[in-house]
Design a protein around this motif. Structure first.
Motif, PDB file in Angstrom:
ATOM      1  N   GLU A 154      35.754  38.867  38.379  1.00  0.00           N
ATOM      2  CA  GLU A 154      36.889  39.430  39.115  1.00  0.00           C
ATOM      3  C   GLU A 154      37.066  38.730  40.461  1.00  0.00           C
ATOM      4  O   GLU A 154      38.188  38.417  40.864  1.00  0.00           O
ATOM      5  N   LEU A 155      35.968  38.486  41.147  1.00  0.00           N
ATOM      6  CA  LEU A 155      36.052  37.828  42.460  1.00  0.00           C
ATOM      7  C   LEU A 155      36.390  36.343  42.334  1.00  0.00           C
ATOM      8  O   LEU A 155      37.094  35.787  43.173  1.00  0.00           O
ATOM      9  N   ALA A 200      38.920  43.605  46.802  1.00  0.00           N
ATOM     10  CA  ALA A 200      37.787  42.710  47.045  1.00  0.00           C
ATOM     11  C   ALA A 200      36.554  43.460  47.559  1.00  0.00           C
ATOM     12  O   ALA A 200      35.433  43.221  47.098  1.00  0.00           O
ATOM     13  N   ARG A 257      40.985  43.976  40.505  1.00  0.00           N
ATOM     14  CA  ARG A 257      41.753  45.200  40.254  1.00  0.00           C
ATOM     15  C   ARG A 257      41.413  46.315  41.226  1.00  0.00           C
ATOM     16  O   ARG A 257      42.268  47.095  41.604  1.00  0.00           O
ATOM     17  N   TYR A 284      38.166  34.784  39.979  1.00  0.00           N
ATOM     18  CA  TYR A 284      39.470  34.428  39.430  1.00  0.00           C
ATOM     19  C   TYR A 284      40.637  35.099  40.129  1.00  0.00           C
ATOM     20  O   TYR A 284      41.700  35.253  39.563  1.00  0.00           O
ATOM     21  N   GLY A 285      40.439  35.502  41.378  1.00  0.00           N
ATOM     22  CA  GLY A 285      41.589  35.955  42.136  1.00  0.00           C
ATOM     23  C   GLY A 285      41.564  37.408  42.514  1.00  0.00           C
ATOM     24  O   GLY A 285      40.567  37.920  42.973  1.00  0.00           O
ATOM     25  N   ASP A 286      42.655  38.083  42.303  1.00  0.00           N
ATOM     26  CA  ASP A 286      42.913  39.423  42.782  1.00  0.00           C
ATOM     27  C   ASP A 286      42.153  40.475  41.961  1.00  0.00           C
ATOM     28  O   ASP A 286      42.585  40.841  40.871  1.00  0.00           O
TER      29      ASP A 286
END
Length: 66
Positions: A27-28, A37, A34, A30-32
């Motif tokens: 998750e961290l 951060a 859910r 590859y971007g945004d």
């Protein structure tokens, strides 16, 4: 030697924490995320050492004599 019940529960918890840590890394990376951060970093900070700790506890508990 069969696995003791508490060792099995600790091993299952270690697996769940490992999955949470892996998911948080992706998750961290590859971007945004859910959840955002900061919550994702907190999940990673708790689950990564928790994985190792519960795995070591499971092996130690299972190797103890009754």
């Amino acid at each position: 030697m069969p696995m003791k019940p508490l060792a099995g529960l600790l091993l299952a918890l270690s697996c769940l924490l490992g999955i949470a840590a892996t998911g948080s890394v992706f998750e961290l990376a590859y971007g945004d995320p859910r959840l955002g951060a900061v919550p994702t970093m907190i999940i990673l900070a708790v689950s990564a050492p928790g994985t190792v700790l519960t795995l070591l506890m499971a092996t130690a508990w299972n190797s103890r004599s009754s």
